[in-house]
Design a protein around this motif. Structure first.
Motif, PDB file in Angstrom:
ATOM      1  N   VAL A 166       0.861  -1.183   0.000  1.00  0.00           N
ATOM      2  CA  VAL A 166       0.000   0.000   0.000  1.00  0.00           C
ATOM      3  C   VAL A 166       0.896   1.231   0.000  1.00  0.00           C
ATOM      4  N   SER A 167       0.379   2.319  -0.539  1.00  0.00           N
ATOM      5  CA  SER A 167       1.149   3.561  -0.599  1.00  0.00           C
ATOM      6  C   SER A 167       0.823   4.433   0.609  1.00  0.00           C
ATOM      7  N   VAL A 168       1.866   4.994   1.203  1.00  0.00           N
ATOM      8  CA  VAL A 168       1.716   5.854   2.373  1.00  0.00           C
ATOM      9  C   VAL A 168       2.704   7.018   2.245  1.00  0.00           C
ATOM     10  N   THR A 223       0.883   6.606  -6.112  1.00  0.00           N
ATOM     11  CA  THR A 223       1.081   7.632  -5.090  1.00  0.00           C
ATOM     12  C   THR A 223       0.174   8.854  -5.221  1.00  0.00           C
ATOM     13  N   PRO A 226      -4.341   8.110  -4.597  1.00  0.00           N
ATOM     14  CA  PRO A 226      -4.900   8.191  -3.248  1.00  0.00           C
ATOM     15  C   PRO A 226      -5.316   9.599  -2.824  1.00  0.00           C
ATOM     16  N   PRO A 291       5.315  10.284  -0.900  1.00  0.00           N
ATOM     17  CA  PRO A 291       4.552   9.043  -0.935  1.00  0.00           C
ATOM     18  C   PRO A 291       5.485   7.882  -1.260  1.00  0.00           C
ATOM     19  N   PRO A 310      -1.015   8.675   6.395  1.00  0.00           N
ATOM     20  CA  PRO A 310      -1.810   8.453   5.174  1.00  0.00           C
ATOM     21  C   PRO A 310      -1.466   9.485   4.107  1.00  0.00           C
ATOM     22  N   SER A 319      -6.011   8.180   2.045  1.00  0.00           N
ATOM     23  CA  SER A 319      -6.325   6.944   1.345  1.00  0.00           C
ATOM     24  C   SER A 319      -5.037   6.262   0.915  1.00  0.00           C
ATOM     25  N   THR A 320      -5.170   5.157   0.192  1.00  0.00           N
ATOM     26  CA  THR A 320      -4.020   4.420  -0.295  1.00  0.00           C
ATOM     27  C   THR A 320      -4.400   3.610  -1.519  1.00  0.00           C
ATOM     28  N   ILE A 383      -0.272   1.827   8.984  1.00  0.00           N
ATOM     29  CA  ILE A 383      -0.335   1.237   7.642  1.00  0.00           C
ATOM     30  C   ILE A 383      -1.534   0.306   7.523  1.00  0.00           C
ATOM     31  N   ILE A 386      -4.644   2.401   7.254  1.00  0.00           N
ATOM     32  CA  ILE A 386      -4.730   3.015   5.935  1.00  0.00           C
ATOM     33  C   ILE A 386      -5.194   1.997   4.904  1.00  0.00           C
ATOM     34  N   GLY A 390      -8.318   1.867   1.613  1.00  0.00           N
ATOM     35  CA  GLY A 390      -7.755   1.986   0.282  1.00  0.00           C
ATOM     36  C   GLY A 390      -8.649   1.501  -0.832  1.00  0.00           C
TER      37      GLY A 390
END
Length: 437
Positions: A166-168, A223, A226, A291, A310, A319-320, A383, A386, A390
């Motif tokens: 997942v992207s954070v 990235t 989100p 991101p 996030p 979001s992610t 994470i 988040i 997503g």
């Protein structure tokens, strides 16, 4: 047979037919092999756990997931009679390698795939049906639904989650402190993200505020999408056949990054970064906030005091992109019961918690999200939280529209962020033209 998995995951992910452009043409790859039982998604030999009889199994994965793949394979080999031989393939070579092997009947027993490619490869018959095997698992309804659905074709299931990514937002707490920012107060909106990036950039001395893959369509969907979802808006419409990336919210996102570029708050290599080294500047301690893939937390932690937050929208929210790789038994494997032994173990609490969660990765089972390792690291808990908010976009021609070199999405972003931003509307129409083919 219709399946309704993952009702307890509480995830707003809609993943059904993400498709990639398969290299070398695979329309005639044929149906699953491995015996009648395996070909119809049956339970095979050895019951729910498959067969552990000392067989040698082959597994392919792409290089970005090398660390997780090695950890899983090493743990499996140390505790089983079977032995998995792992092959790591450079990311840019993976599609072609799978395509060539599929056409010649030379696929390994097990192979993983970026979630973007899974639906197309499943539809082309590259994986064996494991519906009956998954049905046996006591925790079947706890498995990440996005990955299961990506690997479902005509109500049959072919794929399990390999590694979720997942992207954070990652930020450098030491640089934040040096810049006079609160290292425990990451940005909660894109406006704050830009302010904080500029504050770090002002430190000078080879330090930059932020960085991104400015010539990498896949990096940018992972990235930047989100930030649009964080505003509770969609990036695609009409079942994935229409691009909504000229919306006011989308344009607000581009404007923030254009301002950062114009302010020279981004790393010097941003414009030409194709994705091969897009995470390196942060790991080298030279970037304030950006991101980032959550799977790289443990790696980045070796060199940077990492904060996690996030990815925010223009005015807040978070979001992610729920990505990563799925994995299945190939059509060419003659050891499907042994291969299932690896897959069933991979989904076990031992593998999910003692291998993946211990490494700081997101687990693929909702019932294991709260575990001894995640609860010990607030960043991992962040994470996991988040991940539950997503999305994964749904589009038949996702690869061509977004990930391919010189995709219309990449053209839009480059014009919007490095150019004058005057062509967003027609560039968006070009994305729709590809999506609707």
């Amino acid at each position: 047979m219709t399946h309704h998995r993952g009702t307890s995951w509480k995830r707003s992910v809609a993943t059904t037919t993400l498709a990639g452009l398969v290299a070398l043409g695979l329309a005639a790859c044929g149906s699953a092999s491995g015996g009648d039982d395996a070909a119809t998604g049956g339970t095979g030999e050895g019951g729910v756990e498959g067969v552990d009889d000392g067989s040698t199994l082959t597994l392919w994965t792409r290089a970005p997931l090398e660390k997780q793949a090695k950890l899983l394979v090493d743990a499996y080999n140390a505790s089983h009679e079977n032995e998995v031989e792992l092959t790591i393939v450079p990311n840019d070579d993976y599609v072609a390698k799978v395509g060539a092997a599929a056409g010649s009947g030379g696929l390994p027993d097990l192979f993983a795939a970026d979630i973007v490619y899974v639906p197309n490869w499943v539809e082309q018959g590259l994986y064996q049906d494991v519906t009956g095997r998954i049905d046996q698992l006591d925790f079947a309804d706890e498995i990440n639904p996005g990955h299961l659905e990506a690997g479902t074709y005509e109500d049959q299931e072919y794929i399990l989650p390999f590694v979720l990514d997942v992207s954070v937002l990652f930020y450098n707490k030491d640089l934040y402190e040096q810049a006079g920012l609160d290292p425990e107060a990451p940005p909660t909106s894109l406006a704050e993200f830009a302010e904080q990036a500029k504050a770090v950039d002002a430190l000078g001395g080879g330090v930059d505020g932020t960085f991104f893959g400015g010539n990498c369509g896949g990096c940018l969907v992972f990235t930047w999408f989100p930030s649009i979802w964080a505003a509770d808006e969609d990036v695609l419409g009409d079942g994935g056949a229409e691009s909504l990336l000229a919306s006011d919210t989308a344009q607000d996102v581009y404007a923030v990054y254009k301002d950062l570029v114009d302010s020279d708050a981004v790393g010097a290599g941003t414009r030409d970064e194709t994705g091969a080294t897009w995470v390196a500047p942060f790991q080298e301690g030279k970037v304030g906030v950006m991101p980032y893939p959550a799977t790289l937390l443990s790696t980045a932690d070796e060199t940077v005091d990492v904060g996690v937050a996030p990815i925010p929208g223009p005015d807040g929210g978070g979001s992610t992109f729920v990505g990563g790789d799925g994995i299945g038994i190939s059509k060419d494997s003659e050891k499907s019961d042994q291969a299932w032994n690896f897959l069933s173990w991979m989904m076990s609490e031992d593998a999910q918690v003692q291998v993946l969660a211990k490494n700081g990765d997101v687990v693929s089972r909702a019932d294991l999200v709260d575990n001894e390792f995640s609860s010990a690291d607030p960043r991992v808990m962040t994470i996991n939280e988040i991940a539950s908010q997503g999305r994964t976009p749904v589009a038949r021609n996702f690869q061509q529209a977004f990930n391919a070199p010189n995709s219309p999405w990449l053209t839009l972003v480059r014009n919007a962020v490095f150019g004058d931003g005057a062509s967003i509307e027609p560039d968006n129409e070009e994305i729709t033209a590809v999506l609707s083919q």
